[in-house]
Design a protein around this motif. Structure first.
Motif, PDB file in Angstrom:
ATOM      1  N   THR A 164       0.836  -1.203   0.000  1.00 52.84           N
ATOM      2  CA  THR A 164       0.000   0.000   0.000  1.00 52.84           C
ATOM      3  C   THR A 164       0.868   1.248   0.000  1.00 52.84           C
ATOM      4  O   THR A 164       1.871   1.317   0.718  1.00 52.84           O
ATOM      5  CB  THR A 164      -0.933   0.023   1.221  1.00 52.84           C
ATOM      6  OG1 THR A 164      -1.771  -1.142   1.200  1.00 52.84           O
ATOM      7  CG2 THR A 164      -1.817   1.265   1.208  1.00 52.84           C
ATOM      8  N   HIS A 166       0.423   5.637   0.071  1.00 52.22           N
ATOM      9  CA  HIS A 166      -0.451   6.799   0.187  1.00 52.22           C
ATOM     10  C   HIS A 166      -0.022   7.844  -0.837  1.00 52.22           C
ATOM     11  O   HIS A 166       1.162   8.154  -0.968  1.00 52.22           O
ATOM     12  CB  HIS A 166      -0.405   7.418   1.583  1.00 52.22           C
ATOM     13  CG  HIS A 166      -1.291   8.617   1.708  1.00 52.22           C
ATOM     14  ND1 HIS A 166      -2.636   8.514   1.980  1.00 52.22           N
ATOM     15  CD2 HIS A 166      -1.029   9.938   1.551  1.00 52.22           C
ATOM     16  CE1 HIS A 166      -3.168   9.731   2.003  1.00 52.22           C
ATOM     17  NE2 HIS A 166      -2.215  10.609   1.742  1.00 52.22           N
ATOM     18  N   ASP A 168      -0.745  11.736  -2.334  1.00 51.12           N
ATOM     19  CA  ASP A 168      -1.369  13.047  -2.116  1.00 51.12           C
ATOM     20  C   ASP A 168      -1.898  13.583  -3.442  1.00 51.12           C
ATOM     21  O   ASP A 168      -1.404  14.570  -3.991  1.00 51.12           O
ATOM     22  CB  ASP A 168      -0.346  14.019  -1.519  1.00 51.12           C
ATOM     23  CG  ASP A 168       0.126  13.582  -0.141  1.00 51.12           C
ATOM     24  OD1 ASP A 168      -0.708  13.050   0.619  1.00 51.12           O
ATOM     25  OD2 ASP A 168       1.319  13.731   0.156  1.00 51.12           O
ATOM     26  N   GLU A 255      -8.862   8.998   1.117  1.00 47.68           N
ATOM     27  CA  GLU A 255      -8.579   9.357   2.506  1.00 47.68           C
ATOM     28  C   GLU A 255      -8.470  10.870   2.601  1.00 47.68           C
ATOM     29  O   GLU A 255      -8.360  11.552   1.572  1.00 47.68           O
ATOM     30  CB  GLU A 255      -7.237   8.746   2.938  1.00 47.68           C
ATOM     31  CG  GLU A 255      -7.179   7.241   2.911  1.00 47.68           C
ATOM     32  CD  GLU A 255      -5.822   6.739   3.352  1.00 47.68           C
ATOM     33  OE1 GLU A 255      -5.766   5.645   3.921  1.00 47.68           O
ATOM     34  OE2 GLU A 255      -4.805   7.445   3.123  1.00 47.68           O
ATOM     35  N   ALA A 260      -5.323   6.084  -0.639  1.00 47.66           N
ATOM     36  CA  ALA A 260      -4.490   4.923  -0.358  1.00 47.66           C
ATOM     37  C   ALA A 260      -4.686   3.917  -1.483  1.00 47.66           C
ATOM     38  O   ALA A 260      -5.816   3.526  -1.794  1.00 47.66           O
ATOM     39  CB  ALA A 260      -4.866   4.293   0.978  1.00 47.66           C
TER      40      ALA A 260
END
Length: 314
Positions: A164, A166, A168, A255, A260
């Motif tokens: 995984t 993340h 932006d 999120e 994610a």
């Protein structure tokens, strides 16, 4: 449609495994992509007791088809009946049953029954279905036999893992990067060749050559089912020698401040090729480590470039 246009066929196989083991493999429909070669993806739409409604994506004579079916489960009788609600042309209607008949405590006979009609009672359509049903039924029964035989040590051959990252950025931009696999050769250093064919919106056939970190090259072919902005699921229809099955999924979850993105791989290892591929001293544990590292490295590289792409758009 005339009654005379209804075709009824039966295929069977004897399997050296307990009848309940075989029934369990057939009952667990969401695991079918790891058991049956033609099955790409299955979703359970409804489930109430012994009744369930499912959607299946599968190959038939080199084409990718999707349909919705209802199933009735009868574990006492070791029987599962099915009927397509919405069929894919040239099929007008199709149904049938899986019937498991115990022979001994450790063996059983499996009968796969089909009844079907072609659109407009077309002889050409019926011939197409005849061949597709015969080819898929033989393939599925052989694969069911092999899966049942491996059931006692399936755990060590079955590998699933997630990575995984993340990002932006927006889910839309990340999805665009993953969906546009035809541009991966210019965007991903580990992809040396790629061909993408979209047979209909959201249904893709992807052929690709990739490089692993040890410099070896692998040629694969995958069928991808795309659900905009949320996920892409796929199954390799041509796999490297170390595997018998490889399925995957790109999942996007929004999120606060970004998204994610998870890459999931599920692999069934081929125990017969481990030493051929990895050397005479290699075992299943070595194969698990090799596959985890090779697939994870490439997935994380893809996610890294997707992150750069999406964040540059923000």
């Amino acid at each position: 449609m005339s009654a005379s246009a209804l075709r009824e066929v039966e295929h069977e196989i004897t399997i050296e495994a307990p009848a309940t083991t075989v029934y369990g493999l057939i009952e667990s429909v969401t695991n079918w992509p790891h058991v049956f070669p033609p099955t790409i993806h299955v979703e359970q739409l409804e489930s109430t007791g012994r009744q369930e409604r499912i959607r299946i994506w599968a190959t038939a004579r080199g084409e990718v088809k999707t349909w919705t079916s209802r199933r009735e489960l009868d574990p006492e009788a070791l029987r599962i009946t099915f009927r397509q609600e919405v069929s894919a042309p040239p099929v007008a209607a199709m149904g049938g049953a899986w019937v498991i008949e115990p022979l001994t405590a450790d063996s059983c006979r499996v009968r796969l029954l089909h009844d079907y009609r072609a659109l407009d009672d077309s002889p050409q359509g019926l011939a197409w279905i005849d061949e597709a049903v015969d080819r898929n039924s033989r393939s599925e029964l052989a694969a069911l036999r092999d899966s049942a035989r491996r059931a006692s040590h399936a755990g060590e051959l079955f590998l699933t893992f997630d990575d995984t990252v993340h990002i932006d950025g927006s889910a839309e931009d990340v999805y665009d990067f993953l969906n546009a696999a035809d541009r991966w050769r210019e965007r991903l250093p580990h992809v040396s060749r790629v061909e993408l064919r979209e047979t209909e919106p959201g249904l893709q056939i992807l052929t690709m050559d990739t490089l692993t970190k040890d410099g070896s090259q692998h040629s694969t072919e995958s069928v991808r089912v795309c659900f905009p902005r949320t996920r892409i699921v796929y199954k390799q229809t041509r796999v490297p020698a170390l595997m018998t099955v490889h399925t995957g999924r790109w999942s996007l979850v929004e999120e606060p401040g970004g998204v994610a993105v998870t890459s999931r791989h599920t692999v069934v290892l081929n125990p017969d090729t481990i030493r051929q591929v990895l050397g005479e001293t290699a075992d299943v544990a070595d194969a698990r480590t090799f596959v985890r590292n090779a697939l994870g490295t490439n997935s994380l590289a893809t996610l890294g470039h997707a992150k750069e792409y999406a964040e540059s758009k923000s």
